[in-house]
Design a protein around this motif. Sequence first.
Motif, PDB file in Angstrom:
ATOM      1  N   PHE A 158       0.854  -1.187   0.000  1.00  0.00           N
ATOM      2  CA  PHE A 158       0.000   0.000   0.000  1.00  0.00           C
ATOM      3  C   PHE A 158       0.892   1.240   0.000  1.00  0.00           C
ATOM      4  N   ILE A 159       0.859   2.009  -1.086  1.00  0.00           N
ATOM      5  CA  ILE A 159       1.687   3.214  -1.221  1.00  0.00           C
ATOM      6  C   ILE A 159       0.766   4.427  -1.157  1.00  0.00           C
ATOM      7  N   MET A 160       1.005   5.292  -0.178  1.00  0.00           N
ATOM      8  CA  MET A 160       0.156   6.477  -0.007  1.00  0.00           C
ATOM      9  C   MET A 160       1.017   7.727   0.110  1.00  0.00           C
ATOM     10  N   THR A 161       0.828   8.649  -0.823  1.00  0.00           N
ATOM     11  CA  THR A 161       1.517   9.929  -0.768  1.00  0.00           C
ATOM     12  C   THR A 161       0.751  10.882   0.149  1.00  0.00           C
ATOM     13  N   ASP A 162       1.278  12.083   0.301  1.00  0.00           N
ATOM     14  CA  ASP A 162       0.687  13.056   1.219  1.00  0.00           C
ATOM     15  C   ASP A 162       0.309  14.314   0.441  1.00  0.00           C
ATOM     16  N   ASP A 163      -0.988  14.602   0.361  1.00  0.00           N
ATOM     17  CA  ASP A 163      -1.483  15.815  -0.305  1.00  0.00           C
ATOM     18  C   ASP A 163      -1.313  15.780  -1.822  1.00  0.00           C
ATOM     19  N   GLN A 164      -1.557  14.654  -2.460  1.00  0.00           N
ATOM     20  CA  GLN A 164      -1.407  14.602  -3.920  1.00  0.00           C
ATOM     21  C   GLN A 164      -2.742  14.784  -4.620  1.00  0.00           C
ATOM     22  N   ASP A 165      -2.779  15.710  -5.571  1.00  0.00           N
ATOM     23  CA  ASP A 165      -3.988  15.964  -6.340  1.00  0.00           C
ATOM     24  C   ASP A 165      -4.244  14.846  -7.339  1.00  0.00           C
ATOM     25  N   ARG A 166      -5.498  14.686  -7.729  1.00  0.00           N
ATOM     26  CA  ARG A 166      -5.854  13.871  -8.882  1.00  0.00           C
ATOM     27  C   ARG A 166      -6.382  14.729 -10.005  1.00  0.00           C
ATOM     28  N   ARG A 167      -7.113  15.797  -9.650  1.00  0.00           N
ATOM     29  CA  ARG A 167      -7.779  16.634 -10.643  1.00  0.00           C
ATOM     30  C   ARG A 167      -6.825  17.540 -11.410  1.00  0.00           C
ATOM     31  N   LEU A 168      -5.619  17.760 -10.882  1.00  0.00           N
ATOM     32  CA  LEU A 168      -4.705  18.727 -11.507  1.00  0.00           C
ATOM     33  C   LEU A 168      -3.543  18.066 -12.243  1.00  0.00           C
ATOM     34  N   GLY A 169      -3.626  16.768 -12.441  1.00  0.00           N
ATOM     35  CA  GLY A 169      -2.703  16.113 -13.371  1.00  0.00           C
ATOM     36  C   GLY A 169      -1.331  15.756 -12.861  1.00  0.00           C
ATOM     37  N   SER A 170      -1.110  15.717 -11.553  1.00  0.00           N
ATOM     38  CA  SER A 170       0.231  15.393 -11.073  1.00  0.00           C
ATOM     39  C   SER A 170       0.642  13.968 -11.440  1.00  0.00           C
ATOM     40  N   THR A 171      -0.320  13.045 -11.476  1.00  0.00           N
ATOM     41  CA  THR A 171       0.034  11.662 -11.806  1.00  0.00           C
ATOM     42  C   THR A 171       0.475  11.519 -13.261  1.00  0.00           C
ATOM     43  N   ASP A 172       0.119  12.483 -14.116  1.00  0.00           N
ATOM     44  CA  ASP A 172       0.550  12.423 -15.510  1.00  0.00           C
ATOM     45  C   ASP A 172       2.063  12.560 -15.642  1.00  0.00           C
ATOM     46  N   TYR A 173       2.718  13.173 -14.659  1.00  0.00           N
ATOM     47  CA  TYR A 173       4.165  13.347 -14.687  1.00  0.00           C
ATOM     48  C   TYR A 173       4.908  12.122 -14.148  1.00  0.00           C
ATOM     49  N   GLN A 174       4.188  11.147 -13.656  1.00  0.00           N
ATOM     50  CA  GLN A 174       4.805   9.957 -13.069  1.00  0.00           C
ATOM     51  C   GLN A 174       4.802   8.825 -14.099  1.00  0.00           C
ATOM     52  N   SER A 175       5.860   8.745 -14.864  1.00  0.00           N
ATOM     53  CA  SER A 175       5.908   7.770 -15.959  1.00  0.00           C
ATOM     54  C   SER A 175       5.905   6.336 -15.443  1.00  0.00           C
ATOM     55  N   VAL A 176       6.534   6.080 -14.310  1.00  0.00           N
ATOM     56  CA  VAL A 176       6.554   4.718 -13.775  1.00  0.00           C
ATOM     57  C   VAL A 176       5.168   4.340 -13.260  1.00  0.00           C
ATOM     58  N   LEU A 177       4.523   5.258 -12.564  1.00  0.00           N
ATOM     59  CA  LEU A 177       3.155   5.004 -12.113  1.00  0.00           C
ATOM     60  C   LEU A 177       2.272   4.662 -13.301  1.00  0.00           C
TER      61      LEU A 177
END
Length: 638
Positions: free
Chosen positions: A28-47
């Motif tokens: 279980f991997i949990m970050t702290d204060d990470q948005d979903r609506r503003l596209g931060s996960t788009d910068y995570q190529s491994v994710l």
Amino acid sequence: MLFSILYAGLGLRAAVARAQSSSPNIVFIMTDDQDRRLGSTDYQSVLQRELVAKGTEFTNHYTNQALCCPSRSTLLRGQTVRLSYNETLTVQRAHNINLTNVVAPGGSYNKWVLSGQDTNYLPHWLSAAGYRSEYIGKIMNGYGLSNYDVPSKGWDHSDLLVEPYIDDFNLPVLSQNGETLVFYDGFHQTDVIRIKALDRLEYLTTNQSDPFFLAITPFTPHVGYQQDLPSHRPTPQQRHLELFPDAAAPRTPNFNPADEYQANAGGWVKDLIAMNESAINMADFVYRSRVQALAGVDEIIEDVVAKLEEKVIIDNTYIIYTSDNGYHHGQHRTPAGKSLFYNEDTNIPLIVRDPGVPANVTSSIPGLHLDMAPTFLEITGLAEESWPEFFDGRSLLPQWQDPTSSDNAGADAGQGNSKESINIEYWGNAGIEAPSAGVLGSPFVNTTYKTIRMLGAEQSWVYTVWCSGETELYDTAADPYELTNLAAADNTNATEHKALINRLNALLMVTKSCEQNACRDPWSLLSPDGATLTSLTGALDTTYDAWFAGFAVVSFDTCLAVLSDANEAPYYPELSDAVGGVGLGRAYRNATDVIEAAAGVRTIVTAEYYGSEAQRNATFAELTAASRVLTAEEIAAR
């Protein structure tokens, strides 16, 4: 050499046999204060490559309070009997746990311990299921120099970040199992979490045979309090400082909105002035810093997946990625921060990878953080009669395994909506995490509110009552950025929405009062003239207008920073009618009227940036060699 080859082959076959016969592992991997609506996960190529493309992304996953402590405690505690995925379920959150903020008196690690809830939460249940449970990273706000020796109960192994050093990414200090504090000199905090997590995975897959639950919870991308920009951005690893030079806060329609929209907001938000060029530039800088810092989390994912593949257990392991709450950058004129009910703050990432979970699928089935604990227990195979009776959530496992089924979606209100509505609450001060905070009036005090959010395809609304008496209503299907307040006094259409507001008010009254059965099925308590209601669609029948119009109105006597029964009366049902005659979850926790904050000051300082290219592959032995135990004087600093 031949013996070594044969031995290695036998070891590999043994690992494969264990993977095929044992219960699934959970990472279980949990970050702290990470948005979903503003596209931060788009910068995570491994994710994107290892989890999104090989698993399912759930776009309608929510937390019920956009703040670290309440969200984390809800996830760990869950709060009743699991309902099947196709039954009507609206659930209540933080008020049954009563950790309503990150600092005293509303919340903190001390309140968690004094309330006794740490004696009956996730790791204890995992142990009952035959699992080994471990936790690496941030556990909860308020765990620091003054109370690190009160270990987080239940975990077979824990290695936790401590305050106030947690806020400086270049000064990592942790406590292993509540033992003496250790400083990892010359390392970046995210690298420390990654190296320690890999070491534990090596142990879990080599030195013991039980299925395991491993939580990896980096502080990233939370703002930090470090040398370059005090309290305003996370510090990326040195090797990532030049990444994504063009990244900027997304200019969504609700980014720095015009006066015509802002004036009709409620609470403290309506009084925010337009962001000037300096504030906008800062929002861009902080956003860029956040996606740079998340590159370190991508490395955690990459190394964890590689280790699971090396140990031949990737096909028997759930990998779950999420955050404790969302974040905003300029939306509704708030330069940076969380704590609001808007989608940016409460809608959070959730990606699940497992062979039983379809690959490369995006699902809009709603879910909540308080559903996670029962989901974990269903994965472990623990019999439901052994689950805690106070669960308010239900397992998400059916929708994880069948994320495109219309039976799961709960979208067709009136045919058994699994998560038609979500209750969101907030108490305590709120701040803006940007240099302009003081100019804008932060920290704000009149911030308490109650919200009901509808996630059905037929009915998609969000309705909020502020402690000041102001209300907000948004049609989120037509207005996904929540700009046009249909409940505003000067809105020409406000009258036509009165019948809808009356229904949402009644639903909000039940969910703010509920525990157990009432939380799982609030419509069961709303029976105008004996009618049976199962959804908002059915409740909007004009036959029921008069009944809902006469319902008590959700309100506050005054704006308080904590939950007070008298201040938020009336309740429906009345608290005296609740389980045990106490209500609001108090039968399952100790009273904690007065708590002390965990104090401490940093005596170790640095002006350096760590996390070099060479440290990308640093070993656990190298990390240990760089460590030292804090002195008694450093620990006692106040």
